[in-house]
Write a protein that holds these residues in place. Structure first.
Motif, mmCIF file in Angstrom:
data_model
loop_
_atom_site.group_PDB
_atom_site.id
_atom_site.type_symbol
_atom_site.label_atom_id
_atom_site.label_comp_id
_atom_site.label_asym_id
_atom_site.label_seq_id
_atom_site.Cartn_x
_atom_site.Cartn_y
_atom_site.Cartn_z
ATOM 1 N N GLY A 40 2.534 13.446 -3.615
ATOM 2 C CA GLY A 40 2.494 12.179 -3.887
ATOM 3 C C GLY A 40 2.733 11.304 -2.729
ATOM 4 N N GLU A 41 3.709 10.360 -2.888
ATOM 5 C CA GLU A 41 3.972 9.166 -2.005
ATOM 6 C C GLU A 41 4.251 9.844 -0.471
ATOM 7 O OE1 GLU A 41 6.462 6.057 -3.052
ATOM 8 O OE2 GLU A 41 6.378 5.307 -0.946
ATOM 9 N N ILE A 42 3.547 9.513 0.454
ATOM 10 C CA ILE A 42 4.257 10.071 1.781
ATOM 11 C C ILE A 42 4.319 8.599 2.565
ATOM 12 C CG2 ILE A 42 1.482 10.038 2.341
ATOM 13 C CD1 ILE A 42 4.315 12.519 4.015
ATOM 14 N N ILE A 43 3.657 7.617 2.367
ATOM 15 C CA ILE A 43 3.660 6.262 3.086
ATOM 16 C C ILE A 43 3.920 5.229 2.280
ATOM 17 C CG2 ILE A 43 2.479 4.577 4.378
ATOM 18 C CD1 ILE A 43 1.517 6.961 6.243
ATOM 19 N N GLY A 44 4.994 4.323 2.356
ATOM 20 C CA GLY A 44 4.663 2.995 1.721
ATOM 21 C C GLY A 44 4.837 1.904 2.782
ATOM 22 N N GLY A 45 4.132 0.917 2.365
ATOM 23 C CA GLY A 45 4.162 -0.256 3.510
ATOM 24 C C GLY A 45 3.159 -1.395 2.891
ATOM 25 N N MET A 75 0.695 -1.273 0.098
ATOM 26 C CA MET A 75 0.036 -0.053 0.038
ATOM 27 C C MET A 75 0.738 1.288 0.115
ATOM 28 S SD MET A 75 -1.095 0.605 3.958
ATOM 29 C CE MET A 75 0.150 1.478 4.921
ATOM 30 N N ASP A 76 0.587 2.137 -0.723
ATOM 31 C CA ASP A 76 0.887 3.721 -0.683
ATOM 32 C C ASP A 76 0.067 4.562 -0.478
ATOM 33 O OD1 ASP A 76 3.512 2.539 -1.416
ATOM 34 O OD2 ASP A 76 3.473 3.715 -3.360
ATOM 35 N N VAL A 77 0.373 5.470 0.357
ATOM 36 C CA VAL A 77 -0.286 6.703 0.661
ATOM 37 C C VAL A 77 -0.067 7.903 0.029
ATOM 38 C CG1 VAL A 77 -1.741 7.906 2.776
ATOM 39 C CG2 VAL A 77 -0.920 5.623 3.120
#
Ligand code: 4AD
Ligand code: MG
Length: 448
Positions: free
Chosen positions: A370-375, A362-364
């Motif tokens: 743009g992308e702030i979180i990758g998990g 998941m990417d937030v």
């Protein structure tokens, strides 16, 4: 040296009483019968107005007081008759702690470019803008600890020197000691992520987070990439992908609320000078649920958008910054979580879906960033993980310790990483990531 912080002075309920203030001169004005100093000590965005007269002890020092000087002033706090401030300090005595030659002091009142100020990173914290940004940075860091402490997560420390590549992208700085021998007996690097170590700790402590510097040797000269940046990485046993997405959403919302509650003054300053409508945008994000889109749906929407993207949007290609921005800014107009990406564009540790094609990633995405979180949900099945390690051509022996966590008492678990500086870019309205970290490290630059 006993002095009162300007934040506390300005926050007083009533004027009156003698006090000592100390700080740096933002501006000074001198005429024969009266002088004014606008003083800051970094504690708050507001300055303290100091009024001096020939009766003030050492009044003659005012000849040498200019922008950038440091002074200590004793006086009486009174209600200010002037506009723009509630109180002023009527000085009974002045001490000049450090002079600043006005011919040479690089930070002048005129507006400097951000590029120029980056060359003065040792002095730019004296500007209103950078003082606000670094106060926001401090509050944001504390907001992160606040969130996890309230939820019973344990704060753990992952090593900065590592012998395994987490992201498998070959973007690591090598660590070497003088001499021919491998200092650690094998090649070692600066970590790109504390995730693998955090996984181990979560598979014993339950819910943990790391928060520290990480390093990437990618040659990306963009306004959103640093070679050294801070990442917060929660890792949770017994969380599936949807639990992970819920936590990420709650985390972002909680951080925004924390900032509004704890440093509204600096957010207002940034709104005024750098991003119109910032506070309203933050409040909207707190109120509304985040849009969730599978990667497959996202690529369909991108292909159907009629936009002339530089990079292809067919299934199997990575989602690029231009796509992220289209989705969060134009299509949704708010945060978006994209989930379930093609396995072949993601690292080995993500959980393989039943379709055998996608992983529980998941990417937030945030508008403007743009992308702030990758998990992801992690691959907890030993055989599947081993197969993924082999398929990606990684050295199986180097990951034995990681595989062991799946051999003994494995459980479903998940986690994510949030880039501190990207969050700060969003909160501050600054345009370049180099301006939200005190000493930026980027390709070709590691000054100070
Ligand atoms: O998506 P990334 O690469 O994810 C990981 O490293 C995972 N191991 C995290 C995890 O699951 N525990 O990076 C996570 C976030 C990105 O979304 C971005 O906000 C930030 O870290 N980031 C950077 N920030 C500044 N400069 C860079 N070069 C960055 N690379 C990633
Ligand atoms: Mg990522």
């Amino acid at each position: 040296m006993k002095r009162e912080k300007i934040k506390d002075i300005l926050g007083r309920q009533v004027a009156g009483g003698g006090l000592t203030a100390a700080g740096w001169v933002r501006s000074a004005r001198l005429s024969p019968n009266v002088a004014f100093i606008d003083l800051t000590d970094g504690s708050t965005a507001g300055g303290l107005q100091i009024v001096l007269s020939p009766e003030t002890k050492n009044f003659e020092l005012m000849e040498r007081v200019h922008t950038g000087c440091s002074v200590l002033v004793e006086g009486e706090l009174v209600d200010s008759p002037g506009k723009g401030q509630k109180y002023e300090l009527q000085a009974t005595s002045l001490a000049l702690l450090g002079e600043a030659d006005p011919e040479q002091y690089p930070i002048q009142k005129k507006k400097h470019t951000m590029e120029f100020l980056r060359t003065k990173a040792h002095l730019r914290v004296r500007t209103n803008t950078f003082a606000a940004v670094f106060r926001l940075r401090s509050h944001l860091s504390q907001g992160i600890h606040h969130f996890f402490r309230n939820r019973g997560f344990f704060y753990v420390h992952a090593p900065l020197i590592t012998t395994s590549d987490c992201e498998g992208a070959g973007q690591m700085f090598q660590v070497k000691a003088p001499g021919e021998q491998e200092f650690f007996g094998k090649p070692a690097w600066l970590t790109v992520s504390g995730q693998l170590e955090a996984e181990l700790l979560a598979l014993g402590l339950g819910e943990v987070y790391t928060f520290g510097p990480t390093f990437r040797a990618e040659n990306s000269n963009t306004p959103r990439h640093l070679s050294e940046f801070w990442m917060v990485e929660p890792e949770m046993a017994f969380y599936e992908l949807s639990d992970n997405m819920d936590l990420a959403e709650e985390f972002i919302k909680s951080l925004l609320s924390y900032m509004l509650n704890n440093d509204l003054e600096d957010l207002e300053f940034m709104q005024r000078w750098y991003r119109k409508g910032l506070l309203e945008q933050l409040e909207k994000i707190i109120e509304r649920p985040f849009e969730r889109l599978s990667y497959t749906e996202a690529t369909k929407q991108l292909s159907a958008s009629g936009k002339n993207f530089e990079f292809p949007t067919e299934w199997g290609n990575d989602i690029q910054t231009e796509h992220e921005r289209y989705l969060s800014e134009e299509k949704v107009g708010g945060p978006v979580i994209i989930h379930d990406y093609p396995a072949k564009i993601k690292p080995f540790y993500m959980r393989l879906g039943d379709d055998g094609q996608t992983v529980g990633a998941m990417d937030v995405l945030l508008p403007g960033i743009g992308e702030i979180i990758g998990g992801s949900q992690r691959e907890e099945r030993y055989d599947v993980l081993l197969a993924r390690i082999r398929k990606q051509g990684l050295d199986e022996a180097a990951y034995q310790w990681f595989l062991d966590t799946r051999r003994f008492g494995t459980v479903p678990h998940s986690g994510f990483g949030l880039g501190l500086e990207r969050m700060l870019l969003f909160l501050s309205g600054m345009a370049n990531i180099r301006d939200v970290i005190p000493f930026p490290r980027t390709p070709g630059n590691a000054e100070f």
